[in-house]
Design a protein around this motif. Structure first.
Motif, short mmCIF file in Angstrom:
data_model
loop_
_atom_site.label_atom_id
_atom_site.label_comp_id
_atom_site.label_asym_id
_atom_site.label_seq_id
_atom_site.Cartn_x
_atom_site.Cartn_y
_atom_site.Cartn_z
N GLU A 1 0.85 -1.19 0.00
CA GLU A 1 0.00 0.00 0.00
C GLU A 1 0.88 1.24 0.00
OE1 GLU A 1 -3.46 2.02 2.85
OE2 GLU A 1 -2.85 -0.06 3.15
N GLU A 2 0.48 2.25 -0.76
CA GLU A 2 1.28 3.47 -0.83
C GLU A 2 0.38 4.64 -1.18
OE1 GLU A 2 5.16 5.08 -3.32
OE2 GLU A 2 4.96 2.93 -2.95
N SER A 3 0.74 5.81 -0.65
CA SER A 3 -0.01 7.03 -0.93
C SER A 3 0.97 8.11 -1.35
CB SER A 3 -0.78 7.48 0.31
OG SER A 3 -1.49 8.68 0.06
N GLU A 4 0.53 8.98 -2.28
CA GLU A 4 1.38 10.09 -2.69
C GLU A 4 0.50 11.30 -2.93
OE1 GLU A 4 1.93 9.37 -7.46
OE2 GLU A 4 3.25 8.25 -6.11
N PRO A 5 1.07 12.50 -2.82
CA PRO A 5 0.28 13.72 -3.03
C PRO A 5 -0.25 13.80 -4.47
CG PRO A 5 2.38 14.21 -1.97
CD PRO A 5 2.45 12.79 -2.44
N LEU A 6 -1.41 14.42 -4.61
CA LEU A 6 -2.01 14.61 -5.92
C LEU A 6 -2.40 16.08 -6.07
CD1 LEU A 6 -3.24 13.34 -8.57
CD2 LEU A 6 -5.39 13.22 -7.31
N ASP A 7 -1.95 16.70 -7.14
CA ASP A 7 -2.31 18.08 -7.44
C ASP A 7 -3.74 18.09 -7.98
OD1 ASP A 7 -2.62 20.67 -8.25
OD2 ASP A 7 -0.90 20.69 -9.62
N VAL A 8 -4.65 18.73 -7.25
CA VAL A 8 -6.06 18.71 -7.65
C VAL A 8 -6.29 19.40 -8.99
CG1 VAL A 8 -6.95 18.55 -5.31
CG2 VAL A 8 -6.55 20.80 -6.32
N ASP A 9 -5.33 20.23 -9.41
CA ASP A 9 -5.49 20.91 -10.70
C ASP A 9 -4.95 20.08 -11.86
OD1 ASP A 9 -6.67 23.20 -9.60
OD2 ASP A 9 -4.72 24.00 -9.03
N ALA A 10 -4.36 18.91 -11.54
CA ALA A 10 -3.86 18.05 -12.61
C ALA A 10 -5.03 17.53 -13.44
CB ALA A 10 -3.08 16.88 -12.02
N SER A 11 -4.77 17.29 -14.72
CA SER A 11 -5.82 16.77 -15.59
C SER A 11 -6.14 15.34 -15.21
CB SER A 11 -5.37 16.83 -17.05
OG SER A 11 -4.33 15.90 -17.28
N ALA A 12 -7.31 14.88 -15.65
CA ALA A 12 -7.70 13.49 -15.39
C ALA A 12 -6.68 12.53 -16.00
CB ALA A 12 -9.10 13.23 -15.95
N LEU B 1 1.85 3.95 -10.21
CA LEU B 1 1.89 3.50 -8.81
C LEU B 1 1.45 2.04 -8.71
CD1 LEU B 1 2.47 4.12 -5.92
CD2 LEU B 1 0.24 5.24 -5.72
N VAL B 2 0.43 1.65 -9.48
CA VAL B 2 0.01 0.24 -9.51
C VAL B 2 1.16 -0.64 -9.97
CG1 VAL B 2 -1.46 -1.43 -10.71
CG2 VAL B 2 -2.46 0.68 -9.78
N SER B 3 1.82 -0.26 -11.04
CA SER B 3 2.93 -1.06 -11.57
C SER B 3 4.06 -1.17 -10.55
CB SER B 3 3.45 -0.43 -12.86
OG SER B 3 2.47 -0.44 -13.88
N ARG B 4 4.33 -0.08 -9.84
CA ARG B 4 5.40 -0.10 -8.85
C ARG B 4 5.08 -1.06 -7.70
NH1 ARG B 4 6.03 5.17 -8.18
NH2 ARG B 4 5.14 5.50 -6.10
N LEU B 5 3.83 -1.03 -7.23
CA LEU B 5 3.46 -1.90 -6.11
C LEU B 5 3.42 -3.37 -6.53
CD1 LEU B 5 0.71 0.08 -4.18
CD2 LEU B 5 3.13 -0.14 -3.68
N ILE B 6 2.94 -3.64 -7.74
CA ILE B 6 2.92 -5.04 -8.21
C ILE B 6 4.35 -5.57 -8.30
CG2 ILE B 6 2.41 -6.52 -10.19
CD1 ILE B 6 -0.07 -4.88 -10.66
N ALA B 7 5.26 -4.73 -8.82
CA ALA B 7 6.66 -5.15 -8.90
C ALA B 7 7.24 -5.39 -7.51
CB ALA B 7 7.47 -4.08 -9.64
#
Length: 403
Positions: A105-116, A126-132
């Protein structure tokens, strides 16, 4: 080829009932499986033995009511599910197995103004990093649960207008992430997933009817009725933040005046305290100051609790839940906010409904939504896939149907 109503099709249905019960609960004793499925104890014993021999489930010694018992869970290597939670300021991802164990499990900051598109690219990375990191074969991904802070149209899967993630309205989150990961993706709003997380892992365990109230940048509720999330025909059930408390109150983002959200959400509450505590004050900071004795923060939290309690009283009168679970940063205030909630419920709810209600803080904190996303993926996956990929499935396929 199985004939409906034949001995083999009945056996297959019983296998799937047992697997489904274990998959949704994480682990059950054989007696609990019998109660959940309605099958006899002897039938459950035979099916569990067959599933264990086929590698679908694992059986470990345990105790229940002071007696020895056997706990049944899905095999840890039968597959994995992934939970993805987009919040106002964060992206959180968890990887779990079918035995309800969180592997990473991991969390990182997200800029709310970033595009979808940027947000989904970050999620894919992040999914790829955790699976690895877990070393699990990507082919074992059974599904992904995805949480977003806004209403999801049930029919189209489109995210409605949201002030929390500006610019994301009109996107199809499940479709976006499915295209990047190449696996089934199931999406729901964050309040529903918070309810599901607390139901499976937290303060909602053991109840069939509850409301999860999340107070953050907005105010929403996830409703569980008879053990299942209730979304309504359009997917907007649980918008408790837009119950009107004062027709002459502040204008809400929904266009109405005096909604509960305008009295409880962070964007309306923080300006009340920022003149004395600075512009960088957060709800987490308000809670911390209140617990340290700050009188202004204590007063504001108590007022917010009373307003939330008015909304909860309406829920009690309409749905009569047995439990309300408070999530978000505000839940960390404990009795400073729970006491006023109970006070308002006692004042405005029907007495019989109020007496049956327990109001508790969430047990999972900021993890409720991502764990709910895992639970969503677990609940949506098919049992046939598990059986067909096991030795039990191979045996069933090779067995002629009885006619």
């Amino acid at each position: 080829m199985e004939t409906p109503g034949s001995q083999s099709s009945l056996h297959r249905a019983n296998l799937e009932r047992v697997v489904r019960a274990v998959r949704l609960a994480g682990s059950l004793t054989q007696a609990e499986i019998a109660r959940t499925t309605g099958l006899s104890a002897a039938t459950v014993s035979n099916i569990v033995r067959e599933l264990k021999d086929g590698g679908t489930v694992e059986v470990t010694p345990t105790s229940a009511g002071g007696r020895r018992a056997r706990s049944v869970s899905l095999s840890g290597d039968a597959g994995i599910v992934i939970g993805v939670d987009f919040g106002h300021t964060h992206l959180r991802v968890a990887v779990g197995n079918l035995a309800h164990q969180v592997l990473a499990e991991e969390s990182e900051p997200l800029d709310v103004d970033a595009s979808a598109a940027q947000g989904f690219d970050r999620a894919e990375q992040l999914v790829s990093r955790l699976i690895a990191a877990t070393g699990v074969d990507r082919a074992k991904i059974a599904g992904v649960g995805l949480g977003v802070p806004g209403p999801i149209d049930v029919e189209s899967g489109t995210l409605g207008s949201t002030a929390i993630l500006p610019g994301w309205g009109g996107t199809r989150p499940a479709e976006e992430l499915r295209g990047r990961l190449g696996v089934p993706v199931h999406v729901d709003n964050d309040a529903n997933l918070g309810a599901l997380g607390e139901l499976v892992w937290g303060s909602g365990r053991g109840v069939r009817d509850l409301a999860y109230i999340k107070v953050a940048s907005g105010v929403g509720a996830g409703l569980v009725i008879n053990g299942k999330i209730y979304r309504g025909p359009g997917g907007t059930a649980g918008e408790i933040g837009h119950i009107t408390l004062d027709e002459a109150g502040p204008v809400c983002r929904c266009g109405n005046r005096g909604c509960l959200e305008t009295f409880a959400a962070a964007r309306y509450v923080l300006p009340l305290l920022q003149p004395g505590h600075g512009p960088d004050l957060t709800m987490e900071g308000v809670v911390r100051l209140a617990r340290d004795g700050d009188p202004g923060c204590r007063r504001v939290i108590a007022d917010v609790g009373r307003h939330i309690g008015s909304g909860v009283a309406n829920l009690c009168n309409l749905l009569n839940p047995s439990r309300v679970v408070l999530g978000g940063d505000l839940a960390e205030a404990g009795e400073l906010v729970l006491g006023p909630i109970r006070e308002s419920v006692g004042r405005y709810a029907i007495p019989s409904a109020a007496r049956q209600l327990s109001v508790l803080p969430g047990a999972l904190g900021g993890r409720a939504e991502v764990l709910g996303a895992l639970a969503l993926a677990l609940s949506e996956m098919g049992d046939s896939t598990l059986l067909d990929g096991s030795a039990t499935g191979a045996l069933l396929a090779a067995t002629p149907a009885f006619t």
